[in-house]
Motif scaffolding. Structure first.
Motif, mmCIF file in Angstrom:
data_model
loop_
_atom_site.group_PDB
_atom_site.id
_atom_site.type_symbol
_atom_site.label_atom_id
_atom_site.label_comp_id
_atom_site.label_asym_id
_atom_site.label_seq_id
_atom_site.Cartn_x
_atom_site.Cartn_y
_atom_site.Cartn_z
ATOM 1 N N GLY A 1 -74.555 65.422 64.078
ATOM 2 C CA GLY A 1 -73.597 66.466 64.424
ATOM 3 C C GLY A 1 -73.294 67.338 63.225
ATOM 4 O O GLY A 1 -73.124 66.844 62.109
ATOM 5 N N ASN A 2 -73.228 68.647 63.453
ATOM 6 C CA ASN A 2 -72.981 69.584 62.366
ATOM 7 C C ASN A 2 -72.088 70.706 62.874
ATOM 8 O O ASN A 2 -72.430 71.374 63.864
ATOM 9 N N ALA A 3 -70.969 70.913 62.233
ATOM 10 C CA ALA A 3 -70.051 71.959 62.664
ATOM 11 C C ALA A 3 -70.722 73.320 62.630
ATOM 12 O O ALA A 3 -71.452 73.647 61.685
ATOM 13 N N ALA A 4 -70.486 74.106 63.662
ATOM 14 C CA ALA A 4 -70.964 75.491 63.753
ATOM 15 C C ALA A 4 -72.479 75.616 63.785
ATOM 16 O O ALA A 4 -73.027 76.679 63.526
ATOM 17 N N PHE A 5 -73.163 74.524 64.115
ATOM 18 C CA PHE A 5 -74.627 74.543 64.084
ATOM 19 C C PHE A 5 -75.218 73.995 65.374
ATOM 20 O O PHE A 5 -76.355 73.549 65.400
ATOM 21 N N SER A 6 -74.445 74.062 66.458
ATOM 22 C CA SER A 6 -74.855 73.390 67.689
ATOM 23 C C SER A 6 -76.081 74.013 68.331
ATOM 24 O O SER A 6 -76.927 73.294 68.891
ATOM 25 N N VAL A 7 -76.226 75.325 68.276
ATOM 26 C CA VAL A 7 -77.365 75.966 68.932
ATOM 27 C C VAL A 7 -78.656 75.610 68.208
ATOM 28 O O VAL A 7 -79.639 75.184 68.828
ATOM 29 N N TYR A 8 -78.664 75.753 66.903
ATOM 30 C CA TYR A 8 -79.849 75.372 66.125
ATOM 31 C C TYR A 8 -80.167 73.891 66.330
ATOM 32 O O TYR A 8 -81.325 73.519 66.556
ATOM 33 N N SER A 9 -79.147 73.053 66.262
ATOM 34 C CA SER A 9 -79.356 71.615 66.417
ATOM 35 C C SER A 9 -79.959 71.288 67.781
ATOM 36 O O SER A 9 -80.838 70.424 67.902
ATOM 37 N N ALA A 10 -79.506 71.972 68.814
ATOM 38 C CA ALA A 10 -80.037 71.746 70.157
ATOM 39 C C ALA A 10 -81.508 72.130 70.239
ATOM 40 O O ALA A 10 -82.298 71.451 70.912
ATOM 41 N N THR A 11 -81.887 73.203 69.552
ATOM 42 C CA THR A 11 -83.306 73.593 69.582
ATOM 43 C C THR A 11 -84.177 72.531 68.923
ATOM 44 O O THR A 11 -85.291 72.258 69.379
ATOM 45 N N LYS A 12 -83.680 71.924 67.869
ATOM 46 C CA LYS A 12 -84.485 70.925 67.175
ATOM 47 C C LYS A 12 -84.539 69.607 67.941
ATOM 48 O O LYS A 12 -85.534 68.874 67.865
ATOM 49 N N ALA A 13 -83.486 69.308 68.699
ATOM 50 C CA ALA A 13 -83.542 68.157 69.600
ATOM 51 C C ALA A 13 -84.589 68.392 70.686
ATOM 52 O O ALA A 13 -85.309 67.467 71.093
ATOM 53 N N ALA A 14 -84.697 69.627 71.139
ATOM 54 C CA ALA A 14 -85.709 69.971 72.130
ATOM 55 C C ALA A 14 -87.112 69.797 71.559
ATOM 56 O O ALA A 14 -88.011 69.259 72.223
ATOM 57 N N THR B 1 -87.221 81.565 69.149
ATOM 58 C CA THR B 1 -88.049 81.213 67.997
ATOM 59 C C THR B 1 -88.348 79.717 67.950
ATOM 60 O O THR B 1 -89.504 79.310 67.785
ATOM 61 N N ASN B 2 -87.320 78.908 68.114
ATOM 62 C CA ASN B 2 -87.465 77.474 67.845
ATOM 63 C C ASN B 2 -87.972 76.660 69.020
ATOM 64 O O ASN B 2 -88.529 75.575 68.817
ATOM 65 N N VAL B 3 -87.768 77.145 70.236
ATOM 66 C CA VAL B 3 -88.186 76.390 71.426
ATOM 67 C C VAL B 3 -89.314 77.114 72.161
ATOM 68 O O VAL B 3 -90.427 76.596 72.283
ATOM 69 N N LYS B 4 -89.031 78.311 72.626
ATOM 70 C CA LYS B 4 -90.086 79.081 73.303
ATOM 71 C C LYS B 4 -91.292 79.274 72.391
ATOM 72 O O LYS B 4 -92.447 79.084 72.817
ATOM 73 N N ASN C 1 -109.436 79.446 51.027
ATOM 74 C CA ASN C 1 -109.831 80.015 52.313
ATOM 75 C C ASN C 1 -108.603 80.167 53.210
ATOM 76 O O ASN C 1 -108.270 79.276 53.984
ATOM 77 N N VAL C 2 -107.933 81.290 53.080
ATOM 78 C CA VAL C 2 -106.696 81.506 53.836
ATOM 79 C C VAL C 2 -106.722 82.889 54.468
ATOM 80 O O VAL C 2 -107.192 83.860 53.869
ATOM 81 N N VAL C 3 -106.228 82.960 55.686
ATOM 82 C CA VAL C 3 -106.110 84.217 56.423
ATOM 83 C C VAL C 3 -104.668 84.366 56.865
ATOM 84 O O VAL C 3 -104.077 83.423 57.418
ATOM 85 N N GLY C 4 -104.080 85.524 56.630
ATOM 86 C CA GLY C 4 -102.728 85.797 57.077
ATOM 87 C C GLY C 4 -102.734 86.654 58.332
ATOM 88 O O GLY C 4 -103.479 87.636 58.407
ATOM 89 N N VAL C 5 -101.939 86.284 59.309
ATOM 90 C CA VAL C 5 -101.837 87.032 60.563
ATOM 91 C C VAL C 5 -100.381 87.432 60.765
ATOM 92 O O VAL C 5 -99.507 86.565 60.856
ATOM 93 N N LYS C 6 -100.121 88.722 60.814
ATOM 94 C CA LYS C 6 -98.756 89.202 61.030
ATOM 95 C C LYS C 6 -98.373 88.914 62.477
ATOM 96 O O LYS C 6 -98.978 89.455 63.412
ATOM 97 N N ALA C 7 -97.390 88.059 62.666
ATOM 98 C CA ALA C 7 -97.029 87.636 64.016
ATOM 99 C C ALA C 7 -95.614 87.094 64.050
ATOM 100 O O ALA C 7 -95.175 86.402 63.135
ATOM 101 N N ASP C 8 -94.921 87.416 65.124
ATOM 102 C CA ASP C 8 -93.627 86.839 65.451
ATOM 103 C C ASP C 8 -93.896 85.806 66.533
ATOM 104 O O ASP C 8 -94.253 86.156 67.667
ATOM 105 N N MET C 9 -93.720 84.525 66.205
ATOM 106 C CA MET C 9 -94.152 83.468 67.116
ATOM 107 C C MET C 9 -93.244 83.304 68.331
ATOM 108 O O MET C 9 -93.506 82.475 69.200
ATOM 109 N N SER C 10 -92.188 84.104 68.433
ATOM 110 C CA SER C 10 -91.391 84.114 69.660
ATOM 111 C C SER C 10 -91.969 85.083 70.686
ATOM 112 O O SER C 10 -91.471 85.153 71.816
ATOM 113 N N LYS C 11 -93.015 85.811 70.298
ATOM 114 C CA LYS C 11 -93.647 86.798 71.178
ATOM 115 C C LYS C 11 -95.031 86.313 71.577
ATOM 116 O O LYS C 11 -95.885 86.083 70.723
ATOM 117 N N LEU C 12 -95.251 86.170 72.869
ATOM 118 C CA LEU C 12 -96.502 85.604 73.350
ATOM 119 C C LEU C 12 -97.705 86.444 72.965
ATOM 120 O O LEU C 12 -98.788 85.907 72.669
#
Length: 249
Positions: A143-156, A110-113, A53-64
């Motif tokens: 800490g991860n080199a060159a990954f600060s933005v992604y890492s910050a979103t996951k801390a959020a 995508t990751n926070v909003k 019993n699965v339904v797929g919904v085409k959606a970009d979850m960064s868009k309200l």
């Protein structure tokens, strides 16, 4: 075991990797599963792979508006949601000095909003006593080199859980975070350059994983299902690392 028989479960970002593996696991336990994805072809393939019993919904979850479309689809079939796995997310490498506005905006959208409004817009449908699981990452604690933005979103994301359990305590809705480490997914392979390059990067990381192996989507799915189940009824606001021990050393 049908632990989630007739439960309504939402899995965002459910067309591949951790999302797909988790959606399959819930469907195998008897749940009514809704998945989202941004590409119709991938969404159709995932629905076929999951079965049940699965339904797929085409959606970009960064868009309200797309989040609203998801919950409209749920309301057409069910009165409430039992489990919400806010999993959709992504990111890429960019070292300090090379981070541009588009990289920042896309990753945070995508990751926070997306996570925030996925949960907030679900509130009218979430059953009292429901379980919400958010996808974090070991990078939110390391800490991860060159990954600060992604890492910050996951801390959020991790801190969303700490705060939301207070906002939702009167409804007894639990919010927890599952934080994967190195998991063998197509998304991770792409991030690591694909093909032999990706395999080489993953192999080089084995020395930092006490379990001695790279994780699989099924490893994360089991953790999500535990957090969503009655077996975790006294676990709230927690972060469960699924990383073979790499963040503990």
């Amino acid at each position: 075991m049908n632990t989630f028989q007739n439960k309504v479960v939402i899995v965002t970002g459910g067309t591949s990797g951790i999302g797909l593996g988790t959606a399959k696991a819930f469907a195998n336990e008897g749940a009514f599963v809704f998945i989202t994805g941004r590409r119709q072809e991938a969404l159709d393939a995932a629905v076929k792979a999951i079965g049940g019993n699965v339904v797929g919904v085409k959606a970009d979850m960064s868009k309200l508006a797309d989040i609203d479309k998801l919950y409209d689809a749920v309301q057409q079939r069910h009165a409430q949601i039992d489990v919400l796995f806010a999993n959709a997310g992504g990111g890429g490498f960019a070292p300090l000095g090379a981070i541009d506005e588009a990289h920042f905006d896309d990753t945070f959208a995508t990751n926070v909003k997306g996570v925030l409004f996925t949960v907030q817009k679900a509130l009218p449908l979430l059953k009292d006593g429901a379980s919400v699981v958010l996808t974090g990452s070991v990078t939110g604690s390391t800490g991860n080199a060159a990954f600060s933005v992604y890492s910050a979103t996951k801390a959020a994301v991790r801190n969303f859980a700490r705060n939301w359990i207070l906002d939702l305590k009167d409804r007894h809705i639990r919010v927890n975070v599952v934080s994967p480490g190195v998991i063998d997914t197509a998304g991770l392979n792409d991030l690591f350059g694909g093909g032999a390059q990706a395999e080489g990067v993953k192999s080089s990381m084995l020395a930092s994983i006490p379990a001695g192996r790279v994780g699989q989507p099924e490893d994360v799915a089991k953790a999500v299902m535990f957090l969503a189940s009655d077996a975790a009824s006294f676990i709230n606001g927690a972060e469960l690392f699924v990383d073979g021990g790499m963040t503990q050393i």
